[in-house]
Motif scaffolding. Structure first.
Motif, PDB file in Angstrom:
ATOM      1  N   ALA A 207       0.822  -1.209   0.000  1.00 39.32           N
ATOM      2  CA  ALA A 207       0.000   0.000   0.000  1.00 39.32           C
ATOM      3  C   ALA A 207       0.860   1.264   0.000  1.00 39.32           C
ATOM      4  N   GLY A 208       2.028   1.206   0.668  1.00 38.19           N
ATOM      5  CA  GLY A 208       2.878   2.371   0.811  1.00 38.19           C
ATOM      6  C   GLY A 208       3.915   2.477  -0.287  1.00 38.19           C
ATOM      7  N   PRO A 209       5.102   1.891  -0.087  1.00 35.91           N
ATOM      8  CA  PRO A 209       6.186   2.048  -1.058  1.00 35.91           C
ATOM      9  C   PRO A 209       5.843   1.626  -2.488  1.00 35.91           C
ATOM     10  N   ARG A 210       5.046   0.583  -2.654  1.00 36.05           N
ATOM     11  CA  ARG A 210       4.760   0.123  -4.019  1.00 36.05           C
ATOM     12  C   ARG A 210       3.544   0.795  -4.636  1.00 36.05           C
ATOM     13  N   GLY A 211       2.765   1.504  -3.848  1.00 40.32           N
ATOM     14  CA  GLY A 211       1.638   2.260  -4.376  1.00 40.32           C
ATOM     15  C   GLY A 211       0.515   1.412  -4.934  1.00 40.32           C
ATOM     16  N   GLU A 212       0.327   0.203  -4.406  1.00 40.03           N
ATOM     17  CA  GLU A 212      -0.766  -0.651  -4.861  1.00 40.03           C
ATOM     18  C   GLU A 212      -2.031  -0.352  -4.063  1.00 40.03           C
ATOM     19  N   GLN A 213      -3.167  -0.728  -4.615  1.00 42.30           N
ATOM     20  CA  GLN A 213      -4.439  -0.542  -3.920  1.00 42.30           C
ATOM     21  C   GLN A 213      -4.765  -1.832  -3.177  1.00 42.30           C
ATOM     22  N   VAL A 214      -4.901  -1.747  -1.860  1.00 43.07           N
ATOM     23  CA  VAL A 214      -5.019  -2.936  -1.027  1.00 43.07           C
ATOM     24  C   VAL A 214      -6.390  -2.973  -0.357  1.00 43.07           C
ATOM     25  N   PHE A 215      -7.050  -4.123  -0.460  1.00 38.59           N
ATOM     26  CA  PHE A 215      -8.350  -4.358   0.160  1.00 38.59           C
ATOM     27  C   PHE A 215      -8.212  -5.514   1.143  1.00 38.59           C
ATOM     28  N   LEU A 216      -8.952  -5.435   2.251  1.00 40.34           N
ATOM     29  CA  LEU A 216      -8.907  -6.468   3.284  1.00 40.34           C
ATOM     30  C   LEU A 216     -10.340  -6.888   3.604  1.00 40.34           C
ATOM     31  N   TYR A 217     -10.691  -8.130   3.234  1.00 41.14           N
ATOM     32  CA  TYR A 217     -12.046  -8.632   3.393  1.00 41.14           C
ATOM     33  C   TYR A 217     -12.104  -9.681   4.507  1.00 41.14           C
ATOM     34  N   PRO A 218     -12.940  -9.491   5.540  1.00 38.24           N
ATOM     35  CA  PRO A 218     -13.153 -10.556   6.529  1.00 38.24           C
ATOM     36  C   PRO A 218     -13.856 -11.748   5.875  1.00 38.24           C
ATOM     37  N   ILE A 219     -13.324 -12.930   6.101  1.00 37.77           N
ATOM     38  CA  ILE A 219     -13.863 -14.142   5.491  1.00 37.77           C
ATOM     39  C   ILE A 219     -14.759 -14.876   6.485  1.00 37.77           C
ATOM     40  N   GLN A 220     -15.909 -15.345   5.982  1.00 40.29           N
ATOM     41  CA  GLN A 220     -16.820 -16.149   6.786  1.00 40.29           C
ATOM     42  C   GLN A 220     -16.353 -17.608   6.722  1.00 40.29           C
ATOM     43  N   MET A 221     -15.820 -18.103   7.836  1.00 35.12           N
ATOM     44  CA  MET A 221     -15.263 -19.457   7.842  1.00 35.12           C
ATOM     45  C   MET A 221     -15.326 -20.016   9.254  1.00 35.12           C
ATOM     46  N   PRO A 222     -15.738 -21.251   9.438  1.00 35.13           N
ATOM     47  CA  PRO A 222     -15.737 -21.846  10.774  1.00 35.13           C
ATOM     48  C   PRO A 222     -14.324 -21.913  11.355  1.00 35.13           C
ATOM     49  N   LEU A 223     -14.234 -21.860  12.686  1.00 37.57           N
ATOM     50  CA  LEU A 223     -12.922 -21.875  13.329  1.00 37.57           C
ATOM     51  C   LEU A 223     -12.127 -23.122  12.963  1.00 37.57           C
ATOM     52  N   ALA A 224     -12.788 -24.262  12.897  1.00 38.27           N
ATOM     53  CA  ALA A 224     -12.077 -25.493  12.549  1.00 38.27           C
ATOM     54  C   ALA A 224     -11.470 -25.396  11.154  1.00 38.27           C
ATOM     55  N   ALA A 225     -12.193 -24.782  10.229  1.00 39.88           N
ATOM     56  CA  ALA A 225     -11.681 -24.620   8.870  1.00 39.88           C
ATOM     57  C   ALA A 225     -10.515 -23.630   8.844  1.00 39.88           C
ATOM     58  N   MET A 226     -10.583 -22.573   9.662  1.00 39.97           N
ATOM     59  CA  MET A 226      -9.467 -21.629   9.755  1.00 39.97           C
ATOM     60  C   MET A 226      -8.184 -22.353  10.169  1.00 39.97           C
ATOM     61  N   ARG A 227      -8.313 -23.202  11.181  1.00 44.27           N
ATOM     62  CA  ARG A 227      -7.129 -23.923  11.674  1.00 44.27           C
ATOM     63  C   ARG A 227      -6.588 -24.871  10.612  1.00 44.27           C
ATOM     64  N   GLN A 228      -7.495 -25.538   9.916  1.00 41.06           N
ATOM     65  CA  GLN A 228      -7.056 -26.442   8.856  1.00 41.06           C
ATOM     66  C   GLN A 228      -6.326 -25.683   7.750  1.00 41.06           C
ATOM     67  N   LEU A 229      -6.812 -24.494   7.397  1.00 45.60           N
ATOM     68  CA  LEU A 229      -6.166 -23.707   6.352  1.00 45.60           C
ATOM     69  C   LEU A 229      -4.789 -23.248   6.800  1.00 45.60           C
ATOM     70  N   PHE A 230      -4.668 -22.813   8.050  1.00 47.53           N
ATOM     71  CA  PHE A 230      -3.371 -22.407   8.578  1.00 47.53           C
ATOM     72  C   PHE A 230      -2.388 -23.571   8.468  1.00 47.53           C
ATOM     73  N   LEU A 231      -2.814 -24.750   8.894  1.00 49.01           N
ATOM     74  CA  LEU A 231      -1.937 -25.928   8.845  1.00 49.01           C
ATOM     75  C   LEU A 231      -1.621 -26.330   7.409  1.00 49.01           C
ATOM     76  N   ALA A 232      -2.557 -26.099   6.489  1.00 49.99           N
ATOM     77  CA  ALA A 232      -2.296 -26.406   5.084  1.00 49.99           C
ATOM     78  C   ALA A 232      -1.170 -25.529   4.541  1.00 49.99           C
ATOM     79  N   TYR A 233      -1.180 -24.248   4.923  1.00 47.86           N
ATOM     80  CA  TYR A 233      -0.075 -23.367   4.522  1.00 47.86           C
ATOM     81  C   TYR A 233       1.250 -23.885   5.070  1.00 47.86           C
ATOM     82  N   VAL A 234       1.263 -24.266   6.332  1.00 49.60           N
ATOM     83  CA  VAL A 234       2.502 -24.753   6.952  1.00 49.60           C
ATOM     84  C   VAL A 234       2.985 -26.014   6.249  1.00 49.60           C
ATOM     85  N   ASP A 235       2.058 -26.928   5.964  1.00 47.54           N
ATOM     86  CA  ASP A 235       2.427 -28.165   5.282  1.00 47.54           C
ATOM     87  C   ASP A 235       3.001 -27.878   3.899  1.00 47.54           C
TER      88      ASP A 235
END
Length: 332
Positions: A207-235
């Motif tokens: 958003a700053g140095p590169r001058g891109e337009q940045v959007f941040l959207y809250p995602i509707q997701m169950p807590l269990a799915a959030m944890r699974q996604l986090f672990l998927a990134y780690v894996d």
């Protein structure tokens, strides 16, 4: 051969010619001069075959053999191009992310937390950090637009009860002399990288140095799915650290790889062109109830635009709170 057969064969030859020229231009070894030689030889074999098909049928068989030998040589060279984790990497992708999982606690090595003053002036900082998935509270999708409304970089931010937010980003792993190329991404120019970074680093620099337009959207997701996604990134990060892979602009990019991780967690999500033209990803998520459908999408988009807040905040310790402050006040 019939006209249709001639035409189909010609089309195949022209497509092979174009693909080979692009691959050789981007990847052929030996410097600029030798690269042109390889391209010239490939073009000569393909065009000779094409001319023989239409103009001199009696020469078609020798021309096809010449082209076949050239095609086999080109294919063998292409297959020989293998990804590596041992190159002279640019500073912002210099280290490979690794994670260790002990129950609900994940310890990540090489989390990026740079202080950016400009896109080329920064203080590099890599750190180790632990995250308790029992305290994971939210997932946000960040979209950073840098080339019109259709093209955006997709990032996923995980929020914890202690106020920390960790962002995962699938990126090209460029070398020091390289810069991003969408065309190069089709031709094994870049390895693939998964970056884990503080929001004050990875959202601020866009958003700053590169001058891109940045959007941040809250995602509707169950807590269990959030944890699974986090672990998927780690894996996926651990597997990339052990077995490097190439980035691909179409099939293995910042959005399609996230989709590959989410699909087993949220069954039934369909493939969609908006996974390629990721600037329109909010429409896809809204349709499939990944965003808050109680409000119109245009309202969500306005609330999600954090560009000005992120650029003005700078890489401060409470960056995550600052970029969310106005959006939270708006929804009260």
């Amino acid at each position: 051969m019939s006209f249709i057969t001639h035409s189909l064969l010609s089309l195949a030859l022209l497509l092979a010619l174009a693909w080979g020229l692009a691959a050789l231009w981007i990847q052929a070894p030996g410097g600029h001069g030798l690269r042109l030689v390889w391209m010239g030889l490939w073009a000569a074999s393909a065009l000779a075959c094409l001319a023989a098909v239409w103009l001199q049928p009696r020469y078609a068989t020798p021309a096809r053999w010449v082209f076949a030998v050239a095609a086999v040589a080109l294919a063998a060279w292409w297959i020989s191009l293998t990804p590596s984790n041992q190159r002279n990497w640019a500073d912002d992708v210099a280290r490979s992310l690794r994670g260790e999982v002990h129950g609900a606690v994940v310890t990540l090595h090489n989390v990026r937390n740079f202080d950016w003053r400009s896109d080329t002036d920064y203080t590099a900082r890599w750190q180790e950090a632990s995250y308790d998935l029992e305290t994971l509270q939210s997932v946000d999708m960040a979209l950073s637009y840098w080339m019109g409304p259709a093209i955006a970089h997709t990032l996923v931010s995980f929020g914890f009860a202690d106020g920390r937010h960790l962002v995962f980003s699938v990126e090209i792993r460029k070398e020091r002399h390289e810069s991003f190329s969408a065309i190069g991404g089709f031709f094994k120019q870049f390895e693939r990288s998964i970056i884990a970074a503080e929001e004050r680093d990875i959202l601020y620099v866009r958003a700053g140095p590169r001058g891109e337009q940045v959007f941040l959207y809250p995602i509707q997701m169950p807590l269990a799915a959030m944890r699974q996604l986090f672990l998927a990134y780690v894996d996926n990060a651990n597997r990339l650290a052990d077995n490097p892979k190439f980035y691909n602009t179409l099939t293995a990019n910042c959005t399609t790889l996230v989709y590959d991780m989410v699909r087993p967690i949220v069954p039934g999500l369909p493939m969609d062109i908006r996974l390629i033209v990721s600037g329109y990803l909010p429409e896809y998520l809204y349709r499939h109830h990944g965003l808050d459908t109680r409000q119109p999408l245009h309202t969500l988009r306005a609330q999600a635009d954090i560009t000005q807040r992120a650029a003005q905040a700078g890489p401060v310790a409470d960056f995550s709170a600052r970029i969310r402050a106005t959006a939270q006040q708006t929804t009260r």
